[in-house]
Structures are given as C-alpha cells and as structure tokens.
Design an enzyme around this catalytic site. Structure first.
Site, mmCIF file in Angstrom:
data_model
loop_
_atom_site.group_PDB
_atom_site.id
_atom_site.type_symbol
_atom_site.label_atom_id
_atom_site.label_comp_id
_atom_site.label_asym_id
_atom_site.label_seq_id
_atom_site.Cartn_x
_atom_site.Cartn_y
_atom_site.Cartn_z
ATOM 1 N N CYS A 82 0.817 -1.208 0.000
ATOM 2 C CA CYS A 82 0.000 0.000 0.000
ATOM 3 C C CYS A 82 0.856 1.267 0.000
ATOM 4 O O CYS A 82 1.813 1.376 0.762
ATOM 5 C CB CYS A 82 -0.849 -0.023 1.265
ATOM 6 S SG CYS A 82 -2.515 0.452 0.965
ATOM 7 N N CYS A 163 -3.602 1.635 -3.252
ATOM 8 C CA CYS A 163 -4.278 2.148 -2.069
ATOM 9 C C CYS A 163 -3.424 3.234 -1.434
ATOM 10 O O CYS A 163 -2.235 3.351 -1.732
ATOM 11 C CB CYS A 163 -4.591 1.026 -1.086
ATOM 12 S SG CYS A 163 -3.206 0.013 -0.662
#
Ligand code: NAD
Length: 240
Positions: A82, A163
């Site tokens: 992420c 993300c």
C-alpha cells in the site's frame, strides 16, 4: 511474392519476437525470485513461463484478449505494498530513478512487469513456435496484439490494487503532460479506486522552459477523470 508477403511470417510491421524469449523469461524469473525479491512468496518459474507461452502460442497474433492472460496473471498478480506505487507516462527512465531512490515500486518492479519489460512476442496459428520475423505493430497492424493487451491488462490490475497515496511521474516538457490516449490515461487513471490519492509529479528538462504545468488544460483533464471516481488529486510542478 505477393502471397508470400501477406500470408508469411514476415507480414507484420513490428519487430519479431525477441530471440530466446523463453530463456529470457525463465532467467529473469529466477533472478527476480532468488535475488531481487527473495522474500516474496515462492513462485514456480517454470509454471509462469509455461502460462506465458500458452497465452499466445498458436493463436492469431491480432486477436489477443485479456482473458488469454488470466492464468498467467493469477500466478503472479502485479500488486505492491500500500502507498508504494509509481505510475509513469513518457518518463520511463526518470520514473524508475525516482522510484528507486524513494523505495517505491513501478509496474516493472513487479514480477510480470520485470519479466516482460522491453521484450516482444507473438505466435502464429498452426505453429507452436514464436514468430521471430515480425509481430503486429500496435499502430500499423492491430491494437489487440498480445504485447499491447498484456501491458493493458497488467496496468489495469496494477492500478486497481492501488491504495493510500500513489504517484505518477509526467513529462512537463511536452505540450500535454497528461495524454488521455496513453496507457496511464486510458487504463491506469480510470481504474484507481475511490479514496486513493494520486500525486502527480511534473518533471521537465533543465534549461528549457516547461511546456505544461499543473494549471494547464491536460492536467485539468486528468483531474476531471479522477473527480469522477472520487480519487483525490495533488499536483507538483517544476521537479527537475
Ligand atoms: P508511454 O506513452 O511513455 O508508453 C510507454 C511504452 O509503451 C512506450 O514504449 C510506448 O510505445 C508503449 N505503448 C503505449 N501504448 C501502447 C500500446 N497500446 N501498445 C503497445 N505499446 C504501447 O506511457 P503510457 O502509455 O502511459 O504507459 C506507461 C504506464 O503504463 C506506466 O505507468 C506503466 O505502469 C504501464 N506500461 C508499461 C510498459 C512497459 O513497457 N514497461 C508498457 C506500457 C505500459
């Protein structure tokens, strides 16, 4: 001569498959899994090579579909931790330098991106070999060739998995730093998930006045694509 030219292995306008394609894929896969990311979940390089080959061998080189690459991509999805993703468009080398320096990752730092970077491949119906003489050119022959579809589907999966904050390195020394017809413009930006934040870095050649900036119309267009998806956007000018 006419018949040979248009039915033969030489009929496409792009370069043929890279010599020793299978060997390169196998060697890059071994290097990646043993040296570059030895910590990553163990991957079966022989299975990956075989899945890559069966995606396109013996098939019409202008009839590639995303589904052809399903089993290959399932063996090694292009995901990264992420907040570490870097996209690029017309800034390949610079983007890779930035990513490396900041310990971030581009698509070419994932296994499949690493395997295929810079290579060319296509098959031929009725043959179990790669066509080493010519492959379809995406502009002159067909867009649905196996190399284009590979990068499109891999880029789509890469973008979908983003993300937190991700970045894109764009070329502010071009008239349009954001090109809506590029793979970043067509495939990556439109597949970012809501709540992701995209930070654009506009780089430009030193010594030349920048041609495009964060306030230019191409960046506004990017912003409108992202607004429609609820993706947050920040843009930074003047990176050299
Ligand atoms: P770009 O315009 O700089 O193109 C990158 C490369 O892909 C160039 O060599 C270009 O000629 C080629 N390319 C672009 N569209 C193509 C198509 N439809 N068929 C075949 N080749 C094509 O930048 P871009 O188009 O925005 O692509 C870069 C982004 O997409 C990156 O973020 C990366 O994740 C991914 N990507 C990587 C590669 C690669 O070769 N490593 C290729 C395509 C896309």
């Amino acid at each position: 001569i006419y018949k040979w030219h248009y039915s033969g292995l030489n009929r496409w306008h792009g370069a043929g498959s890279t010599a020793d394609f299978q060997k390169i894929i196998q060697e890059r896969c071994d290097t990646y899994t043993q040296t570059i990311r030895p910590g990553s979940r163990s991957r079966n390089c022989q299975a990956i090579r075989q899945a890559f080959m069966s995606a396109f061998i013996s098939k019409d080189p202008c009839k590639a579909t995303k589904e052809d690459y399903n089993s290959l991509i399932n063996l090694a999805p292009p995901t990264v931790p992420c907040g570490q993703q870097v996209f690029w468009s017309k800034t390949k080398e610079l983007a890779h330098e930035y990513a490396k320096r900041r310990r971030l990752m581009t698509l070419e730092d994932t296994l499949l991106g690493y395997l295929a970077d810079g290579l060319s491949w296509c098959g031929e119906p009725g043959s179990s070999d790669l066509n080493i003489w010519s492959c379809p050119d995406w502009r002159k022959d067909c867009r649905t060739n196996y190399v284009s579809v590979f990068w499109e589907v891999l880029s789509e999966r890469f973008a979908e998995s983003a993300c937190n904050t991700v970045r894109v390195v764009l070329n502010g020394s071009l008239e349009n730093a954001f090109d809506s017809m590029s793979i970043f413009g067509r495939v990556e930006a439109p597949n970012l998930r809501p709540q992701v934040e995209l930070e654009a870095w506009l780089v430009h050649d030193t010594g030349k006045p920048p041609s495009d900036s964060c306030s230019g119309s191409s960046i506004r267009k990017l912003k409108s694509i992202l607004d429609g998806r609820n993706v947050k956007f920040r843009c930074m000018d003047n990176l050299r």
